[in-house]
Write a protein that holds these residues in place. Structure first.
Motif, PDB file in Angstrom:
ATOM      1  N   ARG A 153     -15.630 -36.679 -20.845  1.00 46.82           N
ATOM      2  CA  ARG A 153     -16.727 -37.079 -19.948  1.00 46.82           C
ATOM      3  C   ARG A 153     -16.387 -36.736 -18.495  1.00 46.82           C
ATOM      4  NH1 ARG A 153     -20.635 -42.094 -19.705  1.00 46.82           N
ATOM      5  NH2 ARG A 153     -21.448 -41.728 -17.622  1.00 46.82           N
ATOM      6  N   LYS A 154     -15.147 -36.996 -18.106  1.00 48.81           N
ATOM      7  CA  LYS A 154     -14.727 -36.652 -16.739  1.00 48.81           C
ATOM      8  C   LYS A 154     -14.769 -35.144 -16.516  1.00 48.81           C
ATOM      9  CE  LYS A 154     -11.821 -40.702 -16.252  1.00 48.81           C
ATOM     10  NZ  LYS A 154     -10.468 -41.235 -16.293  1.00 48.81           N
ATOM     11  N   LYS A 155     -14.306 -34.402 -17.511  1.00 46.72           N
ATOM     12  CA  LYS A 155     -14.286 -32.945 -17.403  1.00 46.72           C
ATOM     13  C   LYS A 155     -15.700 -32.355 -17.446  1.00 46.72           C
ATOM     14  CE  LYS A 155      -9.732 -32.810 -19.499  1.00 46.72           C
ATOM     15  NZ  LYS A 155      -8.900 -32.429 -20.644  1.00 46.72           N
ATOM     16  N   ALA A 156     -16.631 -33.088 -18.043  1.00 49.38           N
ATOM     17  CA  ALA A 156     -18.007 -32.602 -18.184  1.00 49.38           C
ATOM     18  C   ALA A 156     -18.756 -32.559 -16.863  1.00 49.38           C
ATOM     19  CB  ALA A 156     -18.771 -33.456 -19.199  1.00 49.38           C
ATOM     20  N   ARG A 157     -18.159 -33.090 -15.817  1.00 44.64           N
ATOM     21  CA  ARG A 157     -18.808 -33.010 -14.501  1.00 44.64           C
ATOM     22  C   ARG A 157     -19.086 -31.565 -14.126  1.00 44.64           C
ATOM     23  NH1 ARG A 157     -14.798 -37.381 -12.372  1.00 44.64           N
ATOM     24  NH2 ARG A 157     -15.912 -39.253 -13.011  1.00 44.64           N
TER      25      ARG A 157
ATOM     26  N   LEU B  28     -13.909 -31.865 -24.102  1.00 46.17           N
ATOM     27  CA  LEU B  28     -15.328 -31.639 -23.820  1.00 46.17           C
ATOM     28  C   LEU B  28     -16.158 -31.702 -25.095  1.00 46.17           C
ATOM     29  CD1 LEU B  28     -14.983 -28.786 -21.205  1.00 46.17           C
ATOM     30  CD2 LEU B  28     -16.086 -31.007 -20.803  1.00 46.17           C
ATOM     31  N   ALA B  29     -15.660 -31.050 -26.133  1.00 46.73           N
ATOM     32  CA  ALA B  29     -16.380 -31.049 -27.408  1.00 46.73           C
ATOM     33  C   ALA B  29     -16.472 -32.466 -27.973  1.00 46.73           C
ATOM     34  CB  ALA B  29     -15.694 -30.113 -28.400  1.00 46.73           C
ATOM     35  N   ALA B  30     -15.395 -33.233 -27.839  1.00 44.10           N
ATOM     36  CA  ALA B  30     -15.408 -34.617 -28.338  1.00 44.10           C
ATOM     37  C   ALA B  30     -16.427 -35.449 -27.568  1.00 44.10           C
ATOM     38  CB  ALA B  30     -14.010 -35.237 -28.213  1.00 44.10           C
ATOM     39  N   TRP B  31     -16.516 -35.250 -26.252  1.00 45.87           N
ATOM     40  CA  TRP B  31     -17.484 -35.993 -25.447  1.00 45.87           C
ATOM     41  C   TRP B  31     -18.909 -35.682 -25.884  1.00 45.87           C
ATOM     42  CZ3 TRP B  31     -19.201 -39.878 -23.089  1.00 45.87           C
ATOM     43  CH2 TRP B  31     -20.351 -39.815 -22.313  1.00 45.87           C
ATOM     44  N   TYR B  32     -19.264 -34.420 -25.882  1.00 42.37           N
ATOM     45  CA  TYR B  32     -20.651 -34.066 -26.208  1.00 42.37           C
ATOM     46  C   TYR B  32     -20.991 -34.377 -27.674  1.00 42.37           C
ATOM     47  CZ  TYR B  32     -21.556 -32.148 -21.613  1.00 42.37           C
ATOM     48  OH  TYR B  32     -21.757 -32.021 -20.262  1.00 42.37           O
ATOM     49  N   ALA B  33     -20.013 -34.256 -28.565  1.00 41.17           N
ATOM     50  CA  ALA B  33     -20.250 -34.593 -29.975  1.00 41.17           C
ATOM     51  C   ALA B  33     -20.437 -36.097 -30.171  1.00 41.17           C
ATOM     52  CB  ALA B  33     -19.098 -34.089 -30.836  1.00 41.17           C
ATOM     53  N   SER B  34     -19.856 -36.901 -29.282  1.00 42.28           N
ATOM     54  CA  SER B  34     -19.944 -38.360 -29.436  1.00 42.28           C
ATOM     55  C   SER B  34     -21.285 -38.929 -28.975  1.00 42.28           C
ATOM     56  CB  SER B  34     -18.817 -39.042 -28.649  1.00 42.28           C
ATOM     57  OG  SER B  34     -19.037 -38.956 -27.255  1.00 42.28           O
ATOM     58  N   ILE B  35     -22.079 -38.135 -28.303  1.00 39.53           N
ATOM     59  CA  ILE B  35     -23.376 -38.618 -27.811  1.00 39.53           C
ATOM     60  C   ILE B  35     -24.352 -38.722 -28.981  1.00 39.53           C
ATOM     61  CG2 ILE B  35     -25.343 -38.086 -26.315  1.00 39.53           C
ATOM     62  CD1 ILE B  35     -23.309 -36.599 -24.496  1.00 39.53           C
ATOM     63  N   LYS B  36     -24.985 -39.872 -29.093  1.00 39.71           N
ATOM     64  CA  LYS B  36     -25.964 -40.108 -30.155  1.00 39.71           C
ATOM     65  C   LYS B  36     -27.368 -40.010 -29.575  1.00 39.71           C
ATOM     66  CE  LYS B  36     -22.600 -41.198 -32.915  1.00 39.71           C
ATOM     67  NZ  LYS B  36     -21.824 -40.034 -33.216  1.00 39.71           N
TER      68      LYS B  36
ATOM     69  N   ASP C 106      -6.975 -25.439 -24.244  1.00 41.47           N
ATOM     70  CA  ASP C 106      -7.370 -25.950 -25.562  1.00 41.47           C
ATOM     71  C   ASP C 106      -7.668 -27.446 -25.488  1.00 41.47           C
ATOM     72  OD1 ASP C 106      -7.182 -23.477 -26.800  1.00 41.47           O
ATOM     73  OD2 ASP C 106      -5.198 -23.854 -27.658  1.00 41.47           O
ATOM     74  N   GLU C 107      -6.875 -28.177 -24.699  1.00 36.27           N
ATOM     75  CA  GLU C 107      -7.100 -29.620 -24.547  1.00 36.27           C
ATOM     76  C   GLU C 107      -8.444 -29.880 -23.863  1.00 36.27           C
ATOM     77  OE1 GLU C 107      -5.138 -33.580 -22.447  1.00 36.27           O
ATOM     78  OE2 GLU C 107      -4.081 -31.675 -22.308  1.00 36.27           O
ATOM     79  N   ASP C 108      -8.753 -29.123 -22.819  1.00 35.93           N
ATOM     80  CA  ASP C 108     -10.046 -29.268 -22.139  1.00 35.93           C
ATOM     81  C   ASP C 108     -11.191 -29.054 -23.123  1.00 35.93           C
ATOM     82  OD1 ASP C 108      -8.778 -29.621 -19.650  1.00 35.93           O
ATOM     83  OD2 ASP C 108      -8.951 -27.481 -19.150  1.00 35.93           O
ATOM     84  N   ILE C 109     -11.081 -27.997 -23.904  1.00 34.54           N
ATOM     85  CA  ILE C 109     -12.134 -27.663 -24.870  1.00 34.54           C
ATOM     86  C   ILE C 109     -12.304 -28.778 -25.886  1.00 34.54           C
ATOM     87  CG2 ILE C 109     -12.689 -26.105 -26.794  1.00 34.54           C
ATOM     88  CD1 ILE C 109     -11.657 -23.793 -24.993  1.00 34.54           C
ATOM     89  N   SER C 110     -11.197 -29.286 -26.409  1.00 33.50           N
ATOM     90  CA  SER C 110     -11.275 -30.373 -27.395  1.00 33.50           C
ATOM     91  C   SER C 110     -11.884 -31.629 -26.799  1.00 33.50           C
ATOM     92  CB  SER C 110      -9.883 -30.688 -27.961  1.00 33.50           C
ATOM     93  OG  SER C 110      -9.423 -29.617 -28.740  1.00 33.50           O
TER      94      SER C 110
END
Length: 112
Positions: free
Chosen positions: A33-37, A97-105, A91-95
């Motif tokens: 979420r922080k990186k998604a800024r 970011l993907a976890a953040w956007y995937a967690s949105i319902k 790779d950590e950033d990508i994981s």
């Protein structure tokens, strides 16, 4: 290969495929979420696109999002903005970011 080795081979193949396709276990949605800024101008912090040329990514599969970001980073997939942004992602950033956007319902309402 004999018939008695087939179940073992299938099991090993399935385990390897799952390991290769699985998202990173250390993915942190809160860090994402922080990186998604840096993504919010186009995709929104909530994953709902803010500009017409950007896709909505909220609720997308983590595996899909990771694969797409890695494809942009490697040059396998090209886009004038995403190719530049993804090059700087680890790779950590990508994981994350993907976890953040995937967690949105979200829910979808079909027209009647």
């Amino acid at each position: 290969m004999t018939a008695k080795n087939t179940p073992l081979l299938l099991l090993v193949t399935a385990a390897l495929a799952a390991a290769l396709c699985a998202p990173a276990l250390a993915a942190d949605p809160a860090a994402g979420r922080k990186k998604a800024r840096q993504c919010q101008t186009c995709h929104g912090i909530d994953g709902v696109a803010r500009i017409p040329i950007a896709p909505h990514i909220a609720g997308e599969s983590q595996i899909y999002l990771e694969n797409q970001l890695k494809a942009f980073r490697s040059g396998k997939r090209e886009h004038e903005i995403m190719s530049v942004v993804a090059k700087g992602l680890s790779d950590e950033d990508i994981s994350d970011l993907a976890a953040w956007y995937a967690s949105i319902k979200f829910t979808v309402t079909l027209p009647k």
